[in-house]
Design a protein around this motif. Structure first.
Motif, PDB file in Angstrom:
ATOM      1  N   ALA A 120       0.829  -1.208   0.000  1.00  0.00           N
ATOM      2  CA  ALA A 120       0.000   0.000   0.000  1.00  0.00           C
ATOM      3  C   ALA A 120       0.863   1.257   0.000  1.00  0.00           C
ATOM      4  O   ALA A 120       0.536   2.257  -0.661  1.00  0.00           O
ATOM      5  N   ALA A 121       1.974   1.218   0.742  1.00  0.00           N
ATOM      6  CA  ALA A 121       2.866   2.375   0.784  1.00  0.00           C
ATOM      7  C   ALA A 121       3.581   2.559  -0.555  1.00  0.00           C
ATOM      8  O   ALA A 121       3.648   3.678  -1.096  1.00  0.00           O
ATOM      9  N   LEU A 122       4.119   1.466  -1.113  1.00  0.00           N
ATOM     10  CA  LEU A 122       4.845   1.575  -2.384  1.00  0.00           C
ATOM     11  C   LEU A 122       3.922   2.015  -3.516  1.00  0.00           C
ATOM     12  O   LEU A 122       4.367   2.671  -4.472  1.00  0.00           O
ATOM     13  N   ALA A 123       2.638   1.665  -3.408  1.00  0.00           N
ATOM     14  CA  ALA A 123       1.695   2.066  -4.451  1.00  0.00           C
ATOM     15  C   ALA A 123       1.541   3.581  -4.523  1.00  0.00           C
ATOM     16  O   ALA A 123       1.105   4.117  -5.553  1.00  0.00           O
ATOM     17  N   ARG A 124       1.890   4.293  -3.438  1.00  0.00           N
ATOM     18  CA  ARG A 124       1.769   5.758  -3.425  1.00  0.00           C
ATOM     19  C   ARG A 124       3.054   6.445  -3.888  1.00  0.00           C
ATOM     20  O   ARG A 124       3.077   7.671  -4.044  1.00  0.00           O
ATOM     21  N   ALA A 125       4.141   5.662  -4.056  1.00  0.00           N
ATOM     22  CA  ALA A 125       5.445   6.264  -4.329  1.00  0.00           C
ATOM     23  C   ALA A 125       5.553   6.722  -5.791  1.00  0.00           C
ATOM     24  O   ALA A 125       5.055   6.069  -6.713  1.00  0.00           O
ATOM     25  N   ASP A 126       6.239   7.839  -5.962  1.00  0.00           N
ATOM     26  CA  ASP A 126       6.569   8.336  -7.300  1.00  0.00           C
ATOM     27  C   ASP A 126       8.051   8.160  -7.594  1.00  0.00           C
ATOM     28  O   ASP A 126       8.471   8.274  -8.753  1.00  0.00           O
ATOM     29  N   LEU A 127       8.837   7.899  -6.547  1.00  0.00           N
ATOM     30  CA  LEU A 127      10.256   7.595  -6.702  1.00  0.00           C
ATOM     31  C   LEU A 127      10.662   6.707  -5.536  1.00  0.00           C
ATOM     32  O   LEU A 127      10.323   6.983  -4.382  1.00  0.00           O
ATOM     33  N   LEU A 128      11.381   5.608  -5.853  1.00  0.00           N
ATOM     34  CA  LEU A 128      11.900   4.696  -4.841  1.00  0.00           C
ATOM     35  C   LEU A 128      13.422   4.754  -4.879  1.00  0.00           C
ATOM     36  O   LEU A 128      14.030   4.661  -5.959  1.00  0.00           O
ATOM     37  N   LEU A 129      14.045   4.923  -3.711  1.00  0.00           N
ATOM     38  CA  LEU A 129      15.500   5.012  -3.608  1.00  0.00           C
ATOM     39  C   LEU A 129      16.028   3.835  -2.805  1.00  0.00           C
ATOM     40  O   LEU A 129      15.446   3.460  -1.780  1.00  0.00           O
ATOM     41  N   VAL A 130      17.134   3.239  -3.268  1.00  0.00           N
ATOM     42  CA  VAL A 130      17.799   2.159  -2.530  1.00  0.00           C
ATOM     43  C   VAL A 130      19.283   2.483  -2.461  1.00  0.00           C
ATOM     44  O   VAL A 130      19.836   3.128  -3.364  1.00  0.00           O
ATOM     45  N   PRO A 131      19.984   2.048  -1.401  1.00  0.00           N
ATOM     46  CA  PRO A 131      21.392   2.415  -1.253  1.00  0.00           C
ATOM     47  C   PRO A 131      22.376   1.488  -1.949  1.00  0.00           C
ATOM     48  O   PRO A 131      23.552   1.823  -2.053  1.00  0.00           O
ATOM     49  N   SER A 132      21.909   0.297  -2.408  1.00  0.00           N
ATOM     50  CA  SER A 132      22.874  -0.621  -3.024  1.00  0.00           C
ATOM     51  C   SER A 132      22.226  -1.360  -4.182  1.00  0.00           C
ATOM     52  O   SER A 132      20.995  -1.541  -4.224  1.00  0.00           O
TER      53      SER A 132
END
Length: 655
Positions: A120-132
């Motif tokens: 549900a949270a990811l469905a609202r995202a417009d950009l996802l950031l990961v460190p690796s």
């Protein structure tokens, strides 16, 4: 470029004076400084209890509405549900696998709640950031399931970085001073690596080991988490203080980073591999690199390729760690060389400028991502529709079966009621006949007793009347005899007087008169005595008669009491028999009612059993359907992963 207000929302506070800091806090600091470096205006919102002055989760939507940012950056997806109606672009920084961390913290594998909240949270995202890079595939699958376009996933790398200039070491052959730092997370098992390092330090007088540990923040979690092997590790290290091993607890962050810059020469980031560690990008390692420390990690770590390729560290196999440490203890020049590479690596890829390109580019033009209904929601809707139809059919069958059973049960109940009424009527008739028979017998017995009593009373009356007549006859005879005797005595006396008068004519007239008076007095006395005796006999006769009457009355009273007692006994016996019959009828009626209730209970139990069997069949069908859907989802995930790998291969070929 226009300056925008960017809200940064986190559950972890950046470094504070005198306090330890979590990896999430350091990542929050990186996001804050990256936004500031791009020229935008960051506003930091930290959740309580990480910051006593921070926001409560239910207050976040109101805080954002008041702040009115152009975009919001969430440190981890856990705060996504608290955004409310926020309609501006959303960035979610996925610093690590929060879902895996929660599994380790809870100690169970109940993923339903976290997985649903995560999607549900990811469905609202417009950009996802990961460190690796190791996290790209992991979060790409989740983003696809959340409904983001798999052809253009808004998933970007934001490597770990720290503000400021990395430290340059000047020592050419520094001694081996090992440092390990971090929270006692339950999913981190560093026991083997730390004890290996402790053994090397104990065997080399110029080598030391400093271990900095602090308690994990709870973030308001409502459960007690396990601490893995940390209690045993601390107990073992605490007993080696005289061998160059120092254990530090809950040291402030500033003091820890100062120790990294001024005293330590090599950092340890060693642990037993597990799913969480294989994805993690540890902030302690970037802090070590920033302090000019080369890092020793394990081959499976996400840091390993960059460290070994750049010369900024080592990734030995577990059985080669002791040899590596012993070699570094003898060759300080190797440490100095790796230190220079660490500083270079921190100043390049892991600087704010080197790491923050993806976020800076997006902030220049925040845009909504292309998304559809999350795949899981689509599958759930399909499954829900299928289950609804299956359940409706099963419910229809079940209702029909229940109706049939209810009708049959009603017919059986009516039959039992009719049989019960007939049994009660028969018992009532039998009881009435028995009562009538007992009543008739009681009447006959009472009549017999009354007749016998009357006969005996008559016999006693006749006896006493005869006795009274006998006494009266006896008294009258005695009185008659006495009267005759008196008459004879009187005649004899008169004769004697006459003879005496005849013989004594010559006596004087005065003597004769005197004698006459005397005889008259005697006669009078005899008459009076006779009257007295007669009165006495009559009184005695009356007394006897009174006694006889009293005896007769007493006998009649006793007989009446005997009759009443006999009648009472007969009444009591009749009442007892009547009560026995009533009790018997009640027992039979109760037994009949119990049998009827037992029969009804059996039918209800059979109905309930059939209902549970039908429910079990529905549950089995639902479970099988769920398994099939999960299998289908797994197949789709595999196909998606395959397509992603093919796409990567195509991109690699094109590149």
């Amino acid at each position: 470029m226009s300056r925008r207000r960017i809200a940064i929302v986190s559950s972890c506070a950046p470094p504070k004076a005198g306090q330890p800091v979590t990896g999430g806090g350091l990542r929050t600091l990186q996001l804050l400084e990256t936004v500031r470096a791009t020229g935008h205006v960051p506003s930091l919102l930290v959740e309580r209890p990480a910051d006593p002055k921070g926001f409560a989760r239910e207050e976040l939507a109101a805080r954002l509405a008041k702040l009115r940012p152009s975009a919001v950056i969430l440190e981890q997806w856990g705060l996504g549900a608290a955004l409310g109606d926020f309609d501006k672009p959303v960035v979610i920084d996925l610093h690590g696998s929060l879902l895996l961390e929660n599994v380790y913290r809870r100690g169970d594998i109940d993923l339903a709640l976290d997985a649903g909240a995560k999607l549900a949270a990811l469905a609202r995202a417009d950009l996802l950031l990961v460190p690796s890079s190791a996290q790209l595939s992991w979060f790409a699958s989740w983003a696809t399931l959340a409904g983001l376009d798999p052809r253009e996933l808004p998933l970007r790398l934001l490597p770990l970085a720290l503000p400021g200039t990395p430290t340059k070491r000047k020592a050419k052959k520094p001694a081996l001073r090992l440092v390990y730092g971090g929270a006692r997370w339950p999913w981190i098992d560093s026991s083997v690596g730390l004890m290996t390092a402790a053994g090397v330090a104990a065997a080399n007088p110029d080598t030391t080991l400093d271990v900095f540990l602090y308690e994990p923040p709870r973030h308001g979690l409502g459960f007690d988490e396990e601490l893995g092997t940390w209690d045993e590790v601390e107990a073992d290290l605490a007993g080696m203080a005289d061998q160059g091993i120092t254990l530090h607890r809950d040291t402030g962050h500033a003091r820890f980073t100062k120790f990294l810059r001024t005293e330590a020469t090599v950092a340890l980031d060693v642990w037993a591999p597990n799913p969480e560690r294989l994805l993690a990008a540890t902030t302690r390692s970037v802090e070590s690199l920033h302090a000019g420390l080369p890092v020793i990690t394990v081959p499976e770590a996400s840091w390993a390729p960059a460290l070994t390729a750049s010369g900024a560290g080592w990734a030995p196999e577990p059985d080669g760690l002791a040899d590596l440490l012993a070699s570094l203890a003898e060759n300080g020049a190797d440490i100095a060389k790796a230190s220079r590479a660490a500083t270079k690596l921190a100043a390049g890829r892991h600087s704010l400028e080197g790491a923050g390109g993806a976020l800076s580019d997006w902030l220049a033009s925040p845009a909504k991502a292309v998304r559809s209904t999350p795949l899981l929601d689509q599958l759930t809707a399909i499954e829900r529709d299928h289950n609804a139809r299956a359940v409706a059919a099963l419910e229809a069958d079940h209702r029909s079966l229940i109706d049939q059973q209810v009708d049959a049960h009603q017919v059986e109940i009516e039959g039992l009621k009719a049989k019960g009424a007939a049994d009660i009527e028969a018992l009532t008739a039998t009881h009435g006949a028995t009562v009538e028979r007992i009543t008739d017998a009681h009447r006959l017995e009472n009549a017999s007793i009354l007749t016998d009593a009357q006969r005996r009373t008559r016999e006693q009356l006749e006896h006493w009347q005869g006795e009274l007549d006998r006494l009266r006859t006896s008294l009258e005879g005695e009185l008659k005899a006495q009267a005759e005797r008196h008459a004879q005595e009187l005649a004899a006396a008169l004769d004697r007087q006459h003879a005496e008068r005849t013989d004594e004519r010559g006596e004087a007239k005065a003597d004769r008169e005197s004698e006459r008076d005397r005889h008259r007095a005697e006669l009078q006395a005899l008459a009076e005595r006779h009257d007295q005796e007669r009165a006495a006999h009559l009184a005695e006769l009356e007394a006897r008669d009174a006694r006889h009457q009293a005896a007769i009355t007493a006998a009649a009273k006793d007989h009446k009491q005997e009759m009443e007692a006999a009648a009472a006994r007969r009444d009591a016996e009749a009442a007892r028999l009547l009560e026995e019959r009533k009790a018997e009828v009640a027992v039979r009626a109760t037994e009949h009612k119990r049998q009827m209730e037992a029969a009804a209970a059996n039918r209800d139990a059979e109905t309930a059993k059939l209902l549970e069997e039908r429910k079990a069949e529905v549950a089995v069908m639902a479970t099988e359907h769920k398994r099939q859907m999960e299998a289908a989802a797994a197949n789709r995930d595999a196909e998606t992963a395959k397509l992603l790998e093919e796409r990567k291969a195509e991109v690699a070929v094109m590149a």
